[in-house]
Design a protein around this motif. Structure first.
Motif, PDB file in Angstrom:
ATOM      1  N   LYS A   1      -6.685 -31.246  12.653  1.00  6.84           N
ATOM      2  CA  LYS A   1      -5.308 -31.251  12.312  1.00  6.84           C
ATOM      3  C   LYS A   1      -4.907 -29.860  11.301  1.00  6.84           C
ATOM      4  N   PRO A   2      -3.454 -30.013  10.734  1.00 10.21           N
ATOM      5  CA  PRO A   2      -3.389 -28.549  10.554  1.00 10.21           C
ATOM      6  C   PRO A   2      -3.985 -28.832   8.680  1.00 10.21           C
ATOM      7  N   VAL A   3      -4.435 -27.716   8.006  1.00 13.64           N
ATOM      8  CA  VAL A   3      -4.681 -27.963   7.222  1.00 13.64           C
ATOM      9  C   VAL A   3      -3.541 -27.300   6.189  1.00 13.64           C
ATOM     10  N   VAL A   4      -3.007 -27.529   4.678  1.00 14.24           N
ATOM     11  CA  VAL A   4      -2.650 -27.211   3.688  1.00 14.24           C
ATOM     12  C   VAL A   4      -2.655 -26.125   2.820  1.00 14.24           C
ATOM     13  N   PHE A   5      -2.626 -25.630   2.316  1.00 16.34           N
ATOM     14  CA  PHE A   5      -2.583 -24.351   1.198  1.00 16.34           C
ATOM     15  C   PHE A   5      -1.998 -25.285   0.573  1.00 16.34           C
ATOM     16  N   ARG A   6      -1.670 -24.662  -1.107  1.00 15.23           N
ATOM     17  CA  ARG A   6      -0.687 -25.202  -1.653  1.00 15.23           C
ATOM     18  C   ARG A   6      -1.221 -23.606  -3.008  1.00 15.23           C
ATOM     19  N   LEU A   7       0.430 -22.568  -2.713  1.00 13.18           N
ATOM     20  CA  LEU A   7      -0.234 -21.122  -3.234  1.00 13.18           C
ATOM     21  C   LEU A   7       1.181 -22.068  -4.979  1.00 13.18           C
ATOM     22  N   THR A   8       0.244 -21.821  -5.873  1.00 12.55           N
ATOM     23  CA  THR A   8       0.941 -22.141  -7.253  1.00 12.55           C
ATOM     24  C   THR A   8       1.644 -20.407  -7.678  1.00 12.55           C
ATOM     25  N   LEU A   9       2.383 -20.316  -8.079  1.00 16.67           N
ATOM     26  CA  LEU A   9       3.189 -18.734  -7.984  1.00 16.67           C
ATOM     27  C   LEU A   9       3.993 -19.014  -9.459  1.00 16.67           C
ATOM     28  N   ARG A  10       3.658 -17.961 -10.817  1.00 14.65           N
ATOM     29  CA  ARG A  10       4.159 -17.451 -11.764  1.00 14.65           C
ATOM     30  C   ARG A  10       4.814 -17.422 -12.204  1.00 14.65           C
TER      31      ARG A  10
ATOM     32  N   ASP B   1       0.860  -1.214   0.214  1.00 15.50           N
ATOM     33  CA  ASP B   1       0.034   0.130  -0.019  1.00 15.50           C
ATOM     34  C   ASP B   1       1.331   1.252   0.156  1.00 15.50           C
ATOM     35  N   ALA B   2       0.395   2.657   0.370  1.00 16.98           N
ATOM     36  CA  ALA B   2       1.013   3.300   0.184  1.00 16.98           C
ATOM     37  C   ALA B   2       2.576   4.029   1.203  1.00 16.98           C
ATOM     38  N   SER B   3       1.632   3.268   2.234  1.00 18.43           N
ATOM     39  CA  SER B   3       2.920   3.440   3.677  1.00 18.43           C
ATOM     40  C   SER B   3       3.658   2.173   3.441  1.00 18.43           C
ATOM     41  N   HIS B   4       4.280   1.178   2.439  1.00 19.12           N
ATOM     42  CA  HIS B   4       4.922  -0.425   2.909  1.00 19.12           C
ATOM     43  C   HIS B   4       5.306  -0.623   1.936  1.00 19.12           C
ATOM     44  N   LEU B   5       6.499  -1.117   2.171  1.00 18.58           N
ATOM     45  CA  LEU B   5       6.602  -1.893   0.866  1.00 18.58           C
ATOM     46  C   LEU B   5       5.884  -3.352   1.056  1.00 18.58           C
ATOM     47  N   PRO B   6       5.377  -5.137   0.169  1.00 22.70           N
ATOM     48  CA  PRO B   6       4.502  -5.961   1.142  1.00 22.70           C
ATOM     49  C   PRO B   6       6.118  -7.094   1.354  1.00 22.70           C
ATOM     50  N   LEU B   7       5.613  -7.641   2.280  1.00 23.35           N
ATOM     51  CA  LEU B   7       7.125  -8.438   2.484  1.00 23.35           C
ATOM     52  C   LEU B   7       6.986 -10.066   1.216  1.00 23.35           C
ATOM     53  N   PHE B   8       5.846  -9.874   0.671  1.00 20.24           N
ATOM     54  CA  PHE B   8       6.394 -10.688  -0.647  1.00 20.24           C
ATOM     55  C   PHE B   8       5.846  -9.992  -1.906  1.00 20.24           C
ATOM     56  N   CYS B   9       6.473 -10.116  -2.673  1.00 18.36           N
ATOM     57  CA  CYS B   9       6.063  -9.066  -3.903  1.00 18.36           C
ATOM     58  C   CYS B   9       5.802  -9.824  -5.230  1.00 18.36           C
ATOM     59  N   GLY B  10       5.567 -11.408  -5.029  1.00 15.30           N
ATOM     60  CA  GLY B  10       5.249 -12.642  -5.797  1.00 15.30           C
ATOM     61  C   GLY B  10       3.505 -12.378  -6.516  1.00 15.30           C
ATOM     62  N   ILE B  11       3.629 -13.384  -7.038  1.00 17.57           N
ATOM     63  CA  ILE B  11       2.554 -13.211  -8.470  1.00 17.57           C
ATOM     64  C   ILE B  11       1.578 -14.730  -7.635  1.00 17.57           C
ATOM     65  N   ILE B  12       0.824 -14.860  -7.229  1.00 14.39           N
ATOM     66  CA  ILE B  12      -0.099 -16.306  -7.096  1.00 14.39           C
ATOM     67  C   ILE B  12      -0.599 -16.644  -7.913  1.00 14.39           C
ATOM     68  N   ASP B  13      -1.155 -17.217  -8.732  1.00  9.49           N
ATOM     69  CA  ASP B  13      -1.638 -17.290 -10.148  1.00  9.49           C
ATOM     70  C   ASP B  13      -3.184 -18.710  -9.294  1.00  9.49           C
ATOM     71  N   ARG B  14      -3.054 -19.504  -8.690  1.00  6.90           N
ATOM     72  CA  ARG B  14      -3.598 -20.538  -7.915  1.00  6.90           C
ATOM     73  C   ARG B  14      -3.135 -20.448  -6.458  1.00  6.90           C
ATOM     74  N   VAL B  15      -4.732 -20.836  -5.687  1.00  7.01           N
ATOM     75  CA  VAL B  15      -4.860 -21.326  -4.267  1.00  7.01           C
ATOM     76  C   VAL B  15      -5.424 -22.919  -4.731  1.00  7.01           C
ATOM     77  N   ASP B  16      -4.672 -23.833  -3.692  1.00 10.62           N
ATOM     78  CA  ASP B  16      -5.566 -24.988  -3.304  1.00 10.62           C
ATOM     79  C   ASP B  16      -5.360 -25.881  -2.441  1.00 10.62           C
ATOM     80  N   VAL B  17      -6.508 -26.578  -1.732  1.00 10.94           N
ATOM     81  CA  VAL B  17      -6.409 -26.858  -0.297  1.00 10.94           C
ATOM     82  C   VAL B  17      -5.735 -28.193  -0.394  1.00 10.94           C
TER      83      VAL B  17
END
Length: 491
Positions: A482-491, A439-455
Motif C-alpha cells: 500500500k502507499p508508503v508516506v514520508f513526513r517532511l518537517t520544514l524549518r 543547479d547552475a541551469s535552473h531554479l528549484p521547484l522547492f526552495c524550503g529547508i527540510i530539517d527531518r524526514v520520517d516514514v
C-alpha cells in the motif's frame, strides 16, 4: 395528518425569513464546511429492497420490467411472472433481522471514515426512514425500523457526521417499463404512490425531455427532501443524477435555500453534493461518480465510488476492489483537494459481507498509521509527481490503476509536507524530484529547508539526502503493498 400546503408554506416562509434566497446569486455565498474539508473520507451505504434479489445491481426494480433484459428473465425463473410477483412483493422479504447500527458505525469508524451517507430513498421509491408523506417506508413495512434514524443516532453516539442521499427524482420514470406489458405496475391505483407515476423513460441526458415531471411530483420530491432535512438534521445532502433536468431547477434552488437556512438556525455547517452541473458552480459541492480529477482543483470536491466494481448494492456476484487500489485512489483524491465517499452494500439481512469488511479493516489499519497525511490536510503547490496519468471523469474506476515507485502524491499540514509513494520499491530507495536543489541551469521547484524526514507506520528513521536530482530516501525495513508516506518537517 400530513398537510401538503402547510409544508409548502413553511418552505416559503423559511426562505423568506432566512439569509439565503432561492436564487444562484444568494446561494453562491454558501461556503463548503470546514468539517467536510478536514474529514476527507466518508462511507456511502446502498441498502434497500433491491438487496433482497441481490441480482444485477441496485436497478433491479427498473430492469425486472424490461422485457429483453437478463434481470427480466432471472425474475421470472426465480420468482414468477411480474403480474403475480412484482417488486412490491420483495418488501416482506426485506426483514433486516441482523441489522445492528452500532456494529455498522463501529466498523466504519475503524475504517477511518469521518462521515456516513446512507441512501434514504433510492430510485425504487421505498423510503429507508420514518416518513409522514408515504406509508411505503421501512418504518411501516419490511423491517419496521427507522433505518436512517438509527444510523443517525449511532453516528452522533460515536462521533461521526451524519448525512443522507436522495435518488427520488428518478422515480418519475423508474418503474415505467412495467406499463409496457401486463405487470403489477399497471395496477397503480391499488399500489398508490409506490408505483406512481411510472412514466415513459426519457433519454437520461435530455435536459428538456417530455413528458416533463408534473408539478405534483416535483412538489412531492421537494417536500420529501425537506422532511429529511428537518427530521434528521443531515450535514451532507447528496443528490444523485437527473436533478439537472430543466424542470427541477426552481425546486433545487428552493431546497438549497431551505437547507442552508435551516443549518443557520441549527448553528451547523452543511453541504450539498451534486453531479452533472445541476447546481450553479460555487453554490454546492461538485461530485464525480466512480471517477476523479486528473489535476488538483482550486475548489473542494468529492468522488463517490463503491468497493464493488459492478454494483452499488450487495449482489451474489460482486467483484471487489482491493484495499490497495482504494487507498491509492484516496491518496490521489485528497492530494487534489477532494474527498472520497466509499460505498458499502450490506446484505438484505443487515450483515456486511466478509469481503467488504476485510477491505474496510485494511483501509482502517493503513489510516491508523498514515491518517495524519490525510485528515485536515490541504493540497501542496504540486499535487503529484510521476509517470502514471490518472484518467479524468466519471466511470473510470473499473480498472485498477498501476502505479510505479516514481509516482508520488503530496499534502500539507502545519509544518509538514507529506509525500506518499504509491508503489514502494523492494529495494527501499526512492527519489522525489519535486524537492531537487537548484543547479547552475535552473531554479528549484522547492526552495524550503527540510530539517527531518520520517516514514509513517514504521519504526525506522530513513536516510535521506537532497541534491540537484531530488530528495533521495533510503529505508532498510520498510515494505508494504500500500502507499508508503514520508513526513517532511520544514524549518
Amino acid at each position: 395528518m400530513y398537510d401538503k400546503q402547510r409544508y409548502l408554506d413553511q418552505i416559503d416562509q423559511v426562505i423568506e425569513n432566512g439569509p439565503y434566497k432561492d436564487d444562484w446569486d444568494s446561494l453562491s455565498r454558501h461556503e463548503t464546511p470546514r468539517w467536510f474539508r478536514d474529514a476527507k473520507f466518508g462511507i456511502f451505504i446502498h441498502w434497500g429492497i433491491y438487496s433482497v434479489p441481490a441480482f444485477g445491481n441496485e436497478w433491479y426494480s427498473r430492469n425486472m420490467y424490461i422485457q429483453d433484459s437478463p434481470v427480466f428473465s432471472h425474475h421470472q425463473k426465480t420468482y414468477g411472472n411480474q403480474k403475480d410477483f412484482g417488486y412490491k412483493d420483495f418488501i416482506p422479504m426485506f426483514r433486516a433481522e441482523q441489522f445492528d447500527p452500532a456494529a455498522w458505525i463501529t466498523l466504519f469508524s475503524k475504517a477511518g471514515a469521518k462521515y456516513v451517507v446512507p441512501v434514504a430513498e433510492h430510485h425504487d421509491g421505498f423510503q429507508m426512514y420514518r416518513s409522514d408523506l408515504s406509508c411505503w417506508n421501512a418504518w411501516e413495512m419490511g423491517p419496521k425500523r427507522d433505518i436512517l434514524g438509527e444510523l443517525t443516532e449511532e453516528c452522533h453516539r460515536q462521533g461521526l457526521i451524519n448525512g443522507a442521499s436522495t435518488h427520488r427524482i428518478e422515480h418519475w420514470f423508474f418503474m415505467g417499463h412495467g406499463r409496457e406489458f401486463d405487470s403489477d405496475i399497471t395496477d397503480q391505483e391499488q399500489w398508490g404512490d409506490f408505483y406512481w407515476p411510472a412514466m415513459p423513460e426519457p433519454d437520461h441526458h435530455d435536459l428538456f425531455s417530455e413528458p416533463t415531471p408534473s408539478r405534483e411530483f416535483l412538489e412531492d420530491w421537494m417536500i420529501r427532501t425537506c422532511e429529511l432535512i428537518d427530521r434528521y438534521h443531515i450535514k451532507e445532502l447528496y443528490f444523485d443524477w437527473w436533478i439537472q433536468h430543466s424542470s427541477a431547477k426552481p425546486y433545487l434552488k428552493k431546497i438549497a435555500a431551505y437547507y442552508y437556512n435551516r443549518a443557520v438556525s441549527w448553528g451547523e455547517e452543511v453541504v450539498i453534493a451534486y453531479k452533472h452541473d445541476a447546481f450553479m458552480f460555487g453554490t454546492a459541492l461538485v461530485d464525480i461518480e466512480r471517477g476523479q480529477f486528473s489535476e488538483c482543483q482550486p475548489f473542494p470536491w468529492q468522488t463517490d465510488t463503491a468497493i464493488a466494481k459492478n454494483s452499488w448494492c450487495y449482489t451474489e456476484n460482486n467483484q471487489f476492489k482491493s484495499a490497495k487500489s482504494i487507498l491509492c485512489d484516496l491518496v490521489d483524491i485528497v492530494s487534489k483537494n477532494g474527498n472520497l465517499l466509499l460505498n458499502v452494500g450490506p446484505k438484505a439481512d443487515g450483515t456486511i459481507s466478509p469481503e467488504d469488511t476485510k477491505v474496510l479493516l485494511e483501509i482502517g489499519e493503513w489510516m491508523d498509521a498514515n491518517g495524519e497525511a490525510i485528515y485536515g490536510t490541504r493540497p501542496w503547490r504540486y499535487s503529484s509527481e510521476g509517470p502514471t496519468k490518472v484518467a479524468q471523469g466519471q466511470f473510470t474506476d473499473k480498472t485498477d490503476k498501476v502505479f510505479t515507485s516514481e509516482d508520488f502524491r503530496f499534502t500539507v499540514k502545519g509544518s509538514h509536507i507529506y509525500a506518499a509513494c504509491l508503489s514502494y520499491p523492494e529495494n527501499g530507495r526512492i527519489t522525489i524530484r519535486s524537492f531537487a536543489k537548484a543547479d547552475a541551469s535552473h531554479l528549484p521547484l522547492f526552495c524550503g529547508i527540510i530539517d527531518r524526514v520520517d516514514v509513517l507506520g514504521f519504526d525506522e528513521t530513513p536516510k535521506w539526502v537532497r541534491d540537484e536530482q531530488g530528495l533521495h530516501i533510503t529505508t532498510k525495513n520498510v515494505a508494504s503493498d500500500k502507499p508508503v508516506v514520508f513526513r517532511l518537517t520544514l524549518r
